[in-house]
Design an enzyme around this catalytic site. Structure first.
Site: not given
Length: 202
Positions: A15, A93, A98, A121, A142, A154, A193
């Site tokens: 990503m 994630e 984070k 996400s 996102h 997003e 999602n």
């Protein structure tokens, strides 16, 4: 409105590397930060292979490849992100990781108006913002995989995200990167999602 031209990326896996590539192809100055030299070498190779494939397919020229490659610089640690206007974190994630990163970014990125974005996400943006001294500049962005191909992004504003941060981020994504923005609330799964998971379960 401010024009965003100096981009930072933390984590250059699928990503983060895709985001760096899109920004470089868009003529932006990109600084990529990874944990160690091994990560940086993987990032260079991943982005290089992706650009090579575009040349083979006739979607970019060799000179465009060289120009895009030259717009990306790599480094370990966050020192290279001090002057960035927009920083996207794209690490795995894990909420504790984070949170720690956003605390570090908040101190490292010197411009108080710089935007700190997460490619999460699913994790709550309000929690990530709470790890900083200025949660108003924290937002969710996102992207979908593969970033260079997928047009949808997003943009997630937390309760304390400033309105001008949302507006500037949306303009950057649409006008600067040529993507399609949809706005999502800071809730589990955001928009895509929250629709996809029930569909898959059904």
């Amino acid at each position: 409105m401010t024009v965003i031209s100096r981009i930072g990326v933390v984590g250059a896996g699928q990503m983060g590397g895709g985001f760096a590539q899109v920004c470089a192809r868009g003529g932006l100055d990109v600084a990529v930060a990874c944990r160690d030299e091994a990560g940086l070498e993987r990032a260079r190779q991943r982005i290089g292979r992706s650009l090579d494939a575009l040349v083979r397919k006739g979607k970019m020229t060799a000179s465009e490849h060289a120009e895009a490659t030259g717009r990306i610089r790599y480094g370990t640690g966050l020192d290279g992100l001090r002057d960035r206007q927009f920083v996207l974190e794209a690490i795995p994630e894990r909420l504790p990781d984070k949170l720690a990163l956003f605390t570090e970014l908040d101190a490292a990125v010197r411009d108080p108006d710089a935007i700190l974005a997460s490619n999460t996400s699913s994790l709550p943006l309000a929690r990530l913002g709470s790890a900083t001294e200025n949660p108003a500049r924290v937002i969710g962005v996102h992207f979908f995989n593969p970033v260079p191909v997928m047009p949808l992004v997003e943009v997630i504003s937390a309760l304390r995200t400033a309105g001008d941060v949302t507006a500037l981020t949306s303009a950057f994504i649409t006008d600067g990167l040529g993507k399609q923005v949809i706005h999502a609330k800071d809730r589990a799964g955001f928009v895509v999602n929250s629709l996809l998971v029930p569909y898959l379960l059904h």
